[in-house]
Design a protein around this motif. Structure first.
Motif, PDB file in Angstrom:
ATOM      1  N   ARG A 183     -25.492  80.737 -94.662  1.00 48.82           N
ATOM      2  CA  ARG A 183     -26.766  81.461 -94.811  1.00 48.82           C
ATOM      3  C   ARG A 183     -27.726  80.696 -95.720  1.00 48.82           C
ATOM      4  O   ARG A 183     -28.930  80.661 -95.487  1.00 48.82           O
ATOM      5  CB  ARG A 183     -26.499  82.858 -95.375  1.00 48.82           C
ATOM      6  CG  ARG A 183     -25.835  83.795 -94.376  1.00 48.82           C
ATOM      7  CD  ARG A 183     -25.748  85.199 -94.918  1.00 48.82           C
ATOM      8  NE  ARG A 183     -25.157  86.113 -93.941  1.00 48.82           N
ATOM      9  CZ  ARG A 183     -24.952  87.407 -94.149  1.00 48.82           C
ATOM     10  NH1 ARG A 183     -25.279  87.943 -95.327  1.00 48.82           N
ATOM     11  NH2 ARG A 183     -24.420  88.157 -93.215  1.00 48.82           N
ATOM     12  N   LYS A 214     -29.230  77.837 -93.683  1.00 51.60           N
ATOM     13  CA  LYS A 214     -30.308  78.271 -92.788  1.00 51.60           C
ATOM     14  C   LYS A 214     -31.566  78.641 -93.563  1.00 51.60           C
ATOM     15  O   LYS A 214     -32.686  78.375 -93.117  1.00 51.60           O
ATOM     16  CB  LYS A 214     -29.836  79.474 -91.954  1.00 51.60           C
ATOM     17  CG  LYS A 214     -28.769  79.112 -90.922  1.00 51.60           C
ATOM     18  CD  LYS A 214     -28.380  80.322 -90.093  1.00 51.60           C
ATOM     19  CE  LYS A 214     -27.343  79.929 -89.039  1.00 51.60           C
ATOM     20  NZ  LYS A 214     -26.910  81.096 -88.235  1.00 51.60           N
ATOM     21  N   PHE A 215     -31.385  79.241 -94.750  1.00 52.61           N
ATOM     22  CA  PHE A 215     -32.542  79.610 -95.572  1.00 52.61           C
ATOM     23  C   PHE A 215     -33.310  78.363 -96.020  1.00 52.61           C
ATOM     24  O   PHE A 215     -34.542  78.304 -95.914  1.00 52.61           O
ATOM     25  CB  PHE A 215     -32.070  80.405 -96.796  1.00 52.61           C
ATOM     26  CG  PHE A 215     -33.172  80.706 -97.771  1.00 52.61           C
ATOM     27  CD1 PHE A 215     -34.102  81.702 -97.504  1.00 52.61           C
ATOM     28  CD2 PHE A 215     -33.277  79.990 -98.964  1.00 52.61           C
ATOM     29  CE1 PHE A 215     -35.126  81.972 -98.404  1.00 52.61           C
ATOM     30  CE2 PHE A 215     -34.288  80.261 -99.864  1.00 52.61           C
ATOM     31  CZ  PHE A 215     -35.214  81.260 -99.578  1.00 52.61           C
ATOM     32  N   GLN A 275     -33.284  75.394 -94.617  1.00 52.77           N
ATOM     33  CA  GLN A 275     -33.905  74.775 -93.445  1.00 52.77           C
ATOM     34  C   GLN A 275     -35.204  75.495 -93.072  1.00 52.77           C
ATOM     35  O   GLN A 275     -36.228  74.855 -92.825  1.00 52.77           O
ATOM     36  CB  GLN A 275     -32.941  74.808 -92.257  1.00 52.77           C
ATOM     37  CG  GLN A 275     -31.839  73.766 -92.336  1.00 52.77           C
ATOM     38  CD  GLN A 275     -30.946  73.799 -91.101  1.00 52.77           C
ATOM     39  OE1 GLN A 275     -30.018  74.575 -91.031  1.00 52.77           O
ATOM     40  NE2 GLN A 275     -31.261  72.971 -90.141  1.00 52.77           N
ATOM     41  N   THR A 276     -35.164  76.815 -93.027  1.00 54.22           N
ATOM     42  CA  THR A 276     -36.350  77.585 -92.645  1.00 54.22           C
ATOM     43  C   THR A 276     -37.492  77.365 -93.629  1.00 54.22           C
ATOM     44  O   THR A 276     -38.642  77.143 -93.223  1.00 54.22           O
ATOM     45  CB  THR A 276     -36.007  79.090 -92.581  1.00 54.22           C
ATOM     46  OG1 THR A 276     -34.917  79.276 -91.684  1.00 54.22           O
ATOM     47  CG2 THR A 276     -37.198  79.890 -92.106  1.00 54.22           C
ATOM     48  N   VAL A 277     -37.176  77.424 -94.920  1.00 52.78           N
ATOM     49  CA  VAL A 277     -38.215  77.247 -95.940  1.00 52.78           C
ATOM     50  C   VAL A 277     -38.811  75.837 -95.857  1.00 52.78           C
ATOM     51  O   VAL A 277     -40.029  75.650 -96.001  1.00 52.78           O
ATOM     52  CB  VAL A 277     -37.636  77.515 -97.338  1.00 52.78           C
ATOM     53  CG1 VAL A 277     -38.636  77.116 -98.427  1.00 52.78           C
ATOM     54  CG2 VAL A 277     -37.268  78.981 -97.477  1.00 52.78           C
ATOM     55  N   TYR A 303     -38.952  73.891 -93.206  1.00 55.17           N
ATOM     56  CA  TYR A 303     -39.686  73.665 -91.958  1.00 55.17           C
ATOM     57  C   TYR A 303     -41.062  74.336 -91.987  1.00 55.17           C
ATOM     58  O   TYR A 303     -41.975  73.895 -91.288  1.00 55.17           O
ATOM     59  CB  TYR A 303     -38.924  74.241 -90.759  1.00 55.17           C
ATOM     60  CG  TYR A 303     -37.620  73.570 -90.430  1.00 55.17           C
ATOM     61  CD1 TYR A 303     -37.262  72.349 -91.012  1.00 55.17           C
ATOM     62  CD2 TYR A 303     -36.730  74.143 -89.521  1.00 55.17           C
ATOM     63  CE1 TYR A 303     -36.058  71.744 -90.709  1.00 55.17           C
ATOM     64  CE2 TYR A 303     -35.527  73.531 -89.200  1.00 55.17           C
ATOM     65  CZ  TYR A 303     -35.191  72.342 -89.809  1.00 55.17           C
ATOM     66  OH  TYR A 303     -34.000  71.740 -89.502  1.00 55.17           O
ATOM     67  N   LEU A 304     -41.193  75.421 -92.755  1.00 58.89           N
ATOM     68  CA  LEU A 304     -42.379  76.275 -92.678  1.00 58.89           C
ATOM     69  C   LEU A 304     -43.707  75.524 -92.854  1.00 58.89           C
ATOM     70  O   LEU A 304     -44.642  75.733 -92.063  1.00 58.89           O
ATOM     71  CB  LEU A 304     -42.263  77.400 -93.708  1.00 58.89           C
ATOM     72  CG  LEU A 304     -43.370  78.462 -93.678  1.00 58.89           C
ATOM     73  CD1 LEU A 304     -43.404  79.145 -92.318  1.00 58.89           C
ATOM     74  CD2 LEU A 304     -43.160  79.486 -94.787  1.00 58.89           C
ATOM     75  N   TRP A 308     -39.409  69.069 -91.779  1.00 60.59           N
ATOM     76  CA  TRP A 308     -39.415  68.814 -90.335  1.00 60.59           C
ATOM     77  C   TRP A 308     -38.749  67.480 -90.010  1.00 60.59           C
ATOM     78  O   TRP A 308     -38.097  67.329 -88.983  1.00 60.59           O
ATOM     79  CB  TRP A 308     -40.862  68.828 -89.829  1.00 60.59           C
ATOM     80  CG  TRP A 308     -40.988  68.776 -88.346  1.00 60.59           C
ATOM     81  CD1 TRP A 308     -41.413  67.721 -87.603  1.00 60.59           C
ATOM     82  CD2 TRP A 308     -40.688  69.829 -87.412  1.00 60.59           C
ATOM     83  NE1 TRP A 308     -41.397  68.044 -86.267  1.00 60.59           N
ATOM     84  CE2 TRP A 308     -40.962  69.334 -86.124  1.00 60.59           C
ATOM     85  CE3 TRP A 308     -40.224  71.132 -87.554  1.00 60.59           C
ATOM     86  CZ2 TRP A 308     -40.781  70.091 -84.976  1.00 60.59           C
ATOM     87  CZ3 TRP A 308     -40.042  71.893 -86.410  1.00 60.59           C
ATOM     88  CH2 TRP A 308     -40.314  71.376 -85.149  1.00 60.59           C
TER      89      TRP A 308
END
Length: 326
Positions: A128, A131-132, A134-136, A138-139, A200
């Motif tokens: 988790r 994934k957190f 990675q998401t932050v 990529y944003l 990214w």
């Protein structure tokens, strides 16, 4: 002997015709056998011909004195005159220096950070959390430079967030608008670009690391290798092809600094350090209407970029056992 001299050429022509005919037949057979795949690639080829290759004819205005009242054919030829003007244009060379300065900072700092970030994400064992992160990371890539530029203009203003933090920490005694300081622009452009694209840029590295055989790491653990040793001896060598590919693309784009970023962050105070080749071409071509000059600059930059691409490919192929990644 005389008969042989006459008959040999005719026999050679027949063989050549037969060979060409066989090649055409083999091409037709292969094309029909791959008709499903060919039907998907043909629209892409047509798109490239219409929008990429036919417009190349417009480069002829780099050798003409073109104005809006002329057509491509009616504009008078001036030979290399536009390129001679470029060589003596001080503002163009200022733009070249700024472009190279910002690009080398981005290459030196921004190229390494995605590799380090990708390895750190890959090494996280808590799914988790992985994934957190990675998401932050990529944003920012999905936010346009209009949005990010507006945020930075607000943060770096005299009463903005950045100055307030420095004032609270006692580092400065008076706020100043950082974007008005030409001496700081190269770093602002570099760090803001890294902030936007570093996350990214980890995607390809994470994809290649996911394909590494886990038994390599297990064998290394049995041999007593530390985690850093495993990264150095297993992870990085398996990433070598992707690192080489990204290096080639980055080096070939050294003269193509981000136009959107420049147009958003550049102002009358920092222009001397913010003007890059792309914004200079944009200003000369679209705002001042000197299309021939702007096209000549763009053509010169494209030629140099191709040379950089080939050179970088040659250098990286030496690092990959003489195997080119392109």
């Amino acid at each position: 002997m005389a008969k042989l001299a006459v008959t040999q050429p005719s026999g050679s022509n027949l063989n050549e015709k037969r060979t060409i005919g066989q090649k055409i037949k083999e091409f037709a057979v292969d094309f029909w056998r791959q008709r499903e795949l060919q039907s998907m690639i043909i629209p892409g080829i047509i798109f490239m011909i219409i929008f990429c290759y036919i417009p190349i004819y417009g480069l002829t205005i780099a050798f003409k004195s073109y104005t809006v009242i002329d057509t491509l054919d009616s504009a008078p030829w001036v030979g290399m005159e536009n390129f001679k003007i470029i060589m003596s244009d001080r503002y163009f060379w200022d733009a070249v220096i700024n472009t190279l300065g910002i690009s080398f900072l981005k290459l030196g700092i921004g190229f390494i950070i995605p590799i380090i970030l990708a390895i750190m994400i890959y090494e996280l064992s808590f799914t988790r959390m992985k994934k957190f992160v990675q998401t932050v990371s990529y944003l920012p890539h999905f936010l346009s430079w209009i949005v990010l530029g507006g945020m930075m203009i607000n943060w770096f203003s005299t009463t903005g967030l950045f100055n307030q933090i420095l004032l609270d920490l006692g580092i400065i005694s008076k706020g100043q608008n950082i974007l008005l300081d030409p001496g700081k622009y190269w770093w602002i452009a570099t760090l803001s670009d890294i902030w936007k694209e570093a996350g990214w840029g980890t995607i390809l590295y994470l994809a290649i690391m996911a394909k590494i055989d886990p038994t390599y790491y297990e064998a290394a653990k049995i041999d007593g290798a530390s985690r850093l040793r495993q990264i150095w001896n297993i992870t990085l060598p398996n990433m070598r092809s992707i690192i080489s590919l990204n290096l080639i693309l980055t080096v070939s784009g050294l003269l193509g600094s981000n136009l959107d970023q420049t147009l958003v962050l550049m102002n009358s105070q920092n222009r001397e350090k913010a003007e890059v080749i792309n914004s200079y071409v944009y200003r000369m071509g679209l705002t001042q209407g000197d299309f021939s000059y702007a096209t000549a600059v763009g053509l010169g930059v494209s030629i140099v970029s191709v040379i950089l691409l080939v050179t970088a490919n040659k250098v990286t192929s030496k690092l990959n056992d003489n195997q080119s990644v392109l």
